[in-house]
Design a protein around this motif. Structure first.
Motif, mmCIF file in Angstrom:
data_model
loop_
_atom_site.group_PDB
_atom_site.id
_atom_site.type_symbol
_atom_site.label_atom_id
_atom_site.label_comp_id
_atom_site.label_asym_id
_atom_site.label_seq_id
_atom_site.Cartn_x
_atom_site.Cartn_y
_atom_site.Cartn_z
ATOM 1 N N PHE A 114 70.188 11.873 40.687
ATOM 2 C CA PHE A 114 68.966 12.640 40.452
ATOM 3 C C PHE A 114 67.756 12.135 41.235
ATOM 4 C CE2 PHE A 114 71.406 13.699 36.607
ATOM 5 C CZ PHE A 114 71.277 15.077 36.617
ATOM 6 N N GLY A 115 67.941 11.100 42.061
ATOM 7 C CA GLY A 115 66.803 10.536 42.780
ATOM 8 C C GLY A 115 66.080 11.540 43.648
ATOM 9 N N ASP A 116 66.821 12.341 44.389
ATOM 10 C CA ASP A 116 66.192 13.309 45.289
ATOM 11 C C ASP A 116 65.437 14.382 44.500
ATOM 12 O OD1 ASP A 116 65.767 14.391 47.999
ATOM 13 O OD2 ASP A 116 66.961 16.068 47.253
ATOM 14 N N GLU A 117 66.031 14.885 43.413
ATOM 15 C CA GLU A 117 65.356 15.895 42.592
ATOM 16 C C GLU A 117 64.107 15.306 41.946
ATOM 17 O OE1 GLU A 117 66.278 19.022 38.913
ATOM 18 O OE2 GLU A 117 67.922 17.845 39.794
ATOM 19 N N HIS A 118 64.198 14.061 41.536
ATOM 20 C CA HIS A 118 63.022 13.385 40.979
ATOM 21 C C HIS A 118 61.891 13.318 42.009
ATOM 22 C CE1 HIS A 118 60.466 10.236 39.271
ATOM 23 N NE2 HIS A 118 60.662 9.519 40.361
ATOM 24 N N LEU A 119 62.249 12.991 43.260
ATOM 25 C CA LEU A 119 61.231 12.931 44.311
ATOM 26 C C LEU A 119 60.579 14.294 44.539
ATOM 27 C CD1 LEU A 119 62.923 10.625 46.992
ATOM 28 C CD2 LEU A 119 60.956 10.075 45.567
ATOM 29 N N ARG A 120 61.365 15.364 44.435
ATOM 30 C CA ARG A 120 60.837 16.709 44.676
ATOM 31 C C ARG A 120 59.995 17.222 43.517
ATOM 32 N NH1 ARG A 120 64.264 20.176 44.353
ATOM 33 N NH2 ARG A 120 66.268 19.090 44.096
ATOM 34 N N THR A 121 60.385 16.874 42.295
ATOM 35 C CA THR A 121 59.761 17.488 41.120
ATOM 36 C C THR A 121 58.844 16.547 40.332
ATOM 37 O OG1 THR A 121 61.575 16.867 39.629
ATOM 38 C CG2 THR A 121 61.797 18.952 40.860
ATOM 39 N N GLY A 122 59.043 15.234 40.478
ATOM 40 C CA GLY A 122 58.287 14.280 39.671
ATOM 41 C C GLY A 122 58.798 14.141 38.255
ATOM 42 N N ALA A 123 59.887 14.832 37.906
ATOM 43 C CA ALA A 123 60.444 14.744 36.556
ATOM 44 C C ALA A 123 61.057 13.366 36.327
ATOM 45 C CB ALA A 123 61.493 15.832 36.350
ATOM 46 N N LEU A 124 60.903 12.851 35.118
ATOM 47 C CA LEU A 124 61.442 11.542 34.772
ATOM 48 C C LEU A 124 62.949 11.625 34.548
ATOM 49 C CD1 LEU A 124 58.774 10.470 32.117
ATOM 50 C CD2 LEU A 124 58.828 9.850 34.552
#
Length: 388
Positions: free
Chosen positions: A133-143
């Protein structure tokens, strides 16, 4: 007199009788599993000389130290309840776990406090989940929110997306808010990581644990009340957040924790030095890496002569653990095991194996007897076996 207690985090020595009730097979034995993967031609000669290695065997033979095995009386197999019991506080209630993820009410509160969305919300390996989920976290800021079989709420975030101060603030607020019995996980862990958008991502040493305060009635309180100094090395301070230690020393990894312990041993004439060696559990047990586990034991064995050389005649060195984390067991979680108990002092005339103790808390009771202070915790002292 000083007492140096070193917790080899997760170095269990065989399944507890109730291991099955905690989801573990009767074959788990962390130390024995690691020993099978020692590099050819090497041995843990210093630990064996003291009698530590023998504790993972069915019938341990004694070495130079007084040794035993101890059963866990607390309702858990995690770091917090293990360390609490080592300090004399038995947890008679199980902290809540969330094998299906956290309920909607808790997730909504996390979102409200963080003003961010949440990813995953299920059990996971921390090193694997940041790759997923690292890439999605970078895109969205979601924890990235996850748990394990232990009572933990872990929040992973990239240091460039969620600054450390913000991540720590979120976790501190959740620690305060999740106080109802059904929500009170015993640790909320901030798990910062770094890495480029395409990965790979790497967890940093800026982890911070927000732990439930230990209830009154334990060795560390008794030491403070009788003016006996106590020093926390490594993550000990985070496990006992409401204990006032005389000093807190760094120990982000085994090498740093041992360096701090050696330095303290040279400086401190009196008191308890309480050290945790985190690498066994964090890097090798949970990641099911028996080769790495064996190498870490070898490194500790090689450091042991310096620890022993720094002991004065009246000092004591204690080696123990807080639970198991068998690197050959299924899954990635802790294992319910007996722990090693080793007491050594230069004044000992001979070593002995004294059998199995009914609680980790017997260690705390014995330490109180060594310091000759009143003791308010659980457990039974075995100081009579230490008399020289």
């Amino acid at each position: 007199m000083k007492v140096i207690m070193i917790v080899l985090d997760s170095v269990g020595v065989g399944a507890s009788p109730d291991a099955g009730a905690f989801g573990d097979p009767s074959s788990v034995n962390t130390l024995a599993s690691a020993l099978k993967h020692l590099p050819q031609g090497t041995s843990l000669k210093n630990l064996e000389d003291l009698g530590f290695i023998q504790l993972c065997q069915e019938k341990p033979e004694p070495g130079r130290a007084i040794t035993a095995r101890a059963l866990e009386a607390s309702k858990g197999k995690d770091t917090v309840v293990g360390h609490w019991e080592l300090a004399g506080k038995i947890s008679d209630r199980a902290f809540p776990t969330f094998p299906q993820g956290f309920p909607e009410k808790m997730v909504d509160h996390i979102k409200s406090v963080a003003q961010r969305d949440v990813l995953w919300n299920k059990p996971a390996s921390g090193t694997a989940i940041i790759q997923t989920f690292g890439d999605e976290h970078l895109r969205t800021g979601a924890l990235i929110v996850y748990t394990s079989s232990d009572s933990v709420l872990q929040i992973a975030a990239h240091e460039d997306i969620v600054p450390l101060d913000e991540l720590y603030r979120i976790c501190a607020q959740l620690r305060q808010d999740f106080s109802a019995p059904e929500e009170e996980v015993n640790r909320i862990i901030a798990r910062p990581f770094i890495g480029p958008s395409a990965g790979p991502f790497t967890r940093t040493e800026n982890r911070r644990d927000f732990t439930v305060p230990i209830p009154a009635g334990h060795l560390l309180d008794d030491l403070a009340q009788t003016k006996v100094p106590s020093y926390a090395v490594g993550k000990i301070k985070t496990i006992f957040p409401n204990v006032t230690f005389t000093g807190n020393w760094p120990g982000h990894n085994n090498a740093e924790a041992l360096a701090s312990t050696l330095a303290l041993a040279q400086e401190v004439p009196h008191g308890l030095i309480f050290t945790n060696l985190v690498d066994f559990d964090m890097l090798y047990g949970h990641r099911r890496n028996p080769e790495g586990y064996a190498q870490a034991l070898l490194a500790f064995d090689q450091a042991l002569p310096d620890l022993l050389a720094g002991l004065q005649e009246e000092d004591w060195l204690i080696l123990t653990a807080d639970h198991g984390c068998d690197p050959l067991a299924p899954g990635t979680d802790h294992t319910r095991e007996k722990i090693p108990v080793l007491f050594y002092s230069p004044q000992l005339k001979a070593g002995d194996y004294i059998g199995e103790r009914s609680s980790y808390a017997d260690i705390a009771s014995t330490i109180a007897d060594l310091f000759e202070i009143p003791y308010s915790g659980a457990g039974s002292s075995f100081k009579e076996y230490l008399d020289t």
